[in-house]
Write a protein that holds these residues in place. Sequence first.
Motif, mmCIF file in Angstrom:
data_model
loop_
_atom_site.group_PDB
_atom_site.id
_atom_site.type_symbol
_atom_site.label_atom_id
_atom_site.label_comp_id
_atom_site.label_asym_id
_atom_site.label_seq_id
_atom_site.Cartn_x
_atom_site.Cartn_y
_atom_site.Cartn_z
ATOM 1 N N ARG A 208 25.055 38.961 22.553
ATOM 2 C CA ARG A 208 26.061 38.874 23.602
ATOM 3 C C ARG A 208 26.207 37.420 24.038
ATOM 4 N N LEU A 209 27.332 37.109 24.696
ATOM 5 C CA LEU A 209 27.548 35.756 25.189
ATOM 6 C C LEU A 209 26.506 35.367 26.234
ATOM 7 N N LYS A 210 26.076 36.330 27.063
ATOM 8 C CA LYS A 210 25.066 36.033 28.087
ATOM 9 C C LYS A 210 23.771 35.568 27.446
ATOM 10 N N SER A 211 23.306 36.282 26.429
ATOM 11 C CA SER A 211 22.070 35.870 25.783
ATOM 12 C C SER A 211 22.263 34.567 25.006
ATOM 13 N N ALA A 212 23.487 34.327 24.522
ATOM 14 C CA ALA A 212 23.769 33.067 23.835
ATOM 15 C C ALA A 212 23.630 31.898 24.791
ATOM 16 N N LEU A 213 24.133 32.052 26.013
ATOM 17 C CA LEU A 213 23.994 30.985 27.004
ATOM 18 C C LEU A 213 22.530 30.719 27.304
ATOM 19 N N ASP A 214 21.757 31.778 27.450
ATOM 20 C CA ASP A 214 20.324 31.598 27.690
ATOM 21 C C ASP A 214 19.685 30.789 26.565
ATOM 22 N N ASP A 215 20.064 31.083 25.321
ATOM 23 C CA ASP A 215 19.512 30.359 24.173
ATOM 24 C C ASP A 215 19.905 28.884 24.225
ATOM 25 N N LEU A 216 21.160 28.614 24.580
ATOM 26 C CA LEU A 216 21.626 27.229 24.618
ATOM 27 C C LEU A 216 20.972 26.458 25.762
ATOM 28 N N LEU A 217 20.857 27.099 26.916
ATOM 29 C CA LEU A 217 20.211 26.433 28.045
ATOM 30 C C LEU A 217 18.747 26.134 27.760
ATOM 31 N N ALA A 218 18.110 27.022 27.008
ATOM 32 C CA ALA A 218 16.699 26.801 26.661
ATOM 33 C C ALA A 218 16.524 25.520 25.858
ATOM 34 N N GLN A 219 17.543 25.155 25.085
ATOM 35 C CA GLN A 219 17.453 23.933 24.287
ATOM 36 C C GLN A 219 17.510 22.675 25.147
ATOM 37 N N MET A 220 17.989 22.811 26.401
ATOM 38 C CA MET A 220 18.039 21.669 27.305
ATOM 39 C C MET A 220 16.691 21.346 27.934
ATOM 40 N N VAL A 221 15.788 22.306 27.960
ATOM 41 C CA VAL A 221 14.550 22.166 28.726
ATOM 42 C C VAL A 221 13.759 20.915 28.369
ATOM 43 N N PRO A 222 13.528 20.612 27.077
ATOM 44 C CA PRO A 222 12.759 19.397 26.775
ATOM 45 C C PRO A 222 13.399 18.129 27.335
ATOM 46 N N ASP A 223 14.737 18.054 27.320
ATOM 47 C CA ASP A 223 15.405 16.872 27.852
ATOM 48 C C ASP A 223 15.348 16.838 29.379
ATOM 49 N N LEU A 224 15.336 18.000 30.024
ATOM 50 C CA LEU A 224 15.219 18.041 31.474
ATOM 51 C C LEU A 224 13.856 17.560 31.943
ATOM 52 N N GLN A 225 12.850 17.714 31.091
ATOM 53 C CA GLN A 225 11.501 17.312 31.464
ATOM 54 C C GLN A 225 11.330 15.794 31.429
ATOM 55 N N ALA A 226 12.241 15.111 30.733
ATOM 56 C CA ALA A 226 12.232 13.654 30.752
ATOM 57 C C ALA A 226 12.842 13.181 32.073
ATOM 58 N N ALA A 227 12.351 12.063 32.568
ATOM 59 C CA ALA A 227 12.781 11.577 33.885
ATOM 60 C C ALA A 227 14.083 10.792 33.784
ATOM 61 N N THR A 228 15.118 11.421 33.243
ATOM 62 C CA THR A 228 16.424 10.764 33.133
ATOM 63 C C THR A 228 17.507 11.724 33.610
ATOM 64 N N PRO A 229 18.552 11.207 34.235
ATOM 65 C CA PRO A 229 19.624 12.094 34.715
ATOM 66 C C PRO A 229 20.485 12.593 33.566
ATOM 67 N N LEU A 230 20.640 13.915 33.451
ATOM 68 C CA LEU A 230 21.437 14.513 32.398
ATOM 69 C C LEU A 230 22.833 14.857 32.906
ATOM 70 N N LYS A 231 23.796 14.749 32.024
ATOM 71 C CA LYS A 231 25.137 15.237 32.285
ATOM 72 C C LYS A 231 25.400 16.348 31.276
ATOM 73 N N ALA A 232 25.835 17.517 31.748
ATOM 74 C CA ALA A 232 26.046 18.660 30.857
ATOM 75 C C ALA A 232 27.466 19.194 31.027
ATOM 76 N N THR A 233 27.999 19.761 29.942
ATOM 77 C CA THR A 233 29.371 20.261 29.949
ATOM 78 C C THR A 233 29.441 21.607 29.251
ATOM 79 N N ILE A 234 30.093 22.563 29.903
ATOM 80 C CA ILE A 234 30.399 23.845 29.277
ATOM 81 C C ILE A 234 31.711 23.669 28.513
ATOM 82 N N LEU A 235 31.674 23.958 27.219
ATOM 83 C CA LEU A 235 32.836 23.800 26.349
ATOM 84 C C LEU A 235 33.425 25.171 26.053
#
Length: 299
Positions: A208-235
């Motif tokens: 489902r699209l909901k579980s797909a979003l969860d999968d995509l957001l999970a890929q952001m986690v390593p970058d969120l743990q770095a001390a840098t400001p992220l900019k994200a966009t829903i396409l």
Amino acid sequence: MKIAIVTDTSAGITPQEAVARQITLLAAPIMFGNRQYHEYQDLSSAEYYRNVRLSKSKKLVPTAPQISMATIHQVCDRLAKQGVTDVVVIGPTSGISGFMNTLNSYVEAITSVKVWPWDSRGILTVMGDQVRLAAALVERGADVPTILQALEQLRRTAQTAFVVDSIKPLLHTGEINLGHGPSNVPVGKPLLVFENSGKIRFAGTALRLKSALDDLLAQMVPDLQAATPLKATILNADQPETTEQWLMAAHDHFPQVQFDRALIGPSLGVHVGDGAMGLAWSLDYQHLLTAENENTIKK
């Protein structure tokens, strides 16, 4: 030295923004059968997806041919007459377009200016933010090596992933690495990621699209743990309701991240198809424009 930044509409930059930022913007060509359109010039995203839906019964498959080298040559000659000496051309990833490879082979034929090809290894937001960074540095008087160094820093942080209704458009264009035969792709919505090289890789499926979003957001986690400001966009490929749902869910998951939205224009739509949704993120390019980080870039 006078520097110009040249890109095309696959960066998701509108003509109005290009004028405001003094960016030379070229319209990416789109083919429907024997008819050629130009992205955002005579073909909006809404019109493109409407044409896609109407043409399914006719089995017309849209394609995105490269911008011609003759066009690039003419643009460079025109910029030279305006006093420009160096042109940084920021293009879509060579993983889905042959434009940058062609330009690299052609640049010696352009003698009116010095051309610096730059493969963004991305498309849409991550490509567009590289263009915005370069334009801002030009405005601040940076030289070409400084601009390229900053672009390299930003490009290293860029990530893009998609969920699509069908993998057929990418199989048609040949711009995907499945890792195994297409007949073995599991049932569900395919998940696609851009590798660091800029190529698209099949990364599994979601039911489902909901579980797909969860999968995509999970890929952001390593970058969120770095001390840098992220900019994200829903396409999104003309999916306004799903976009709103994804934005709300993304904010709930990561309230510390600024989530924007952007349409998947025709130049990427030919690859990911109608109904696609995606998530792109990178270091906020504004972070590289602070006084402290500008000094770091120049070292």
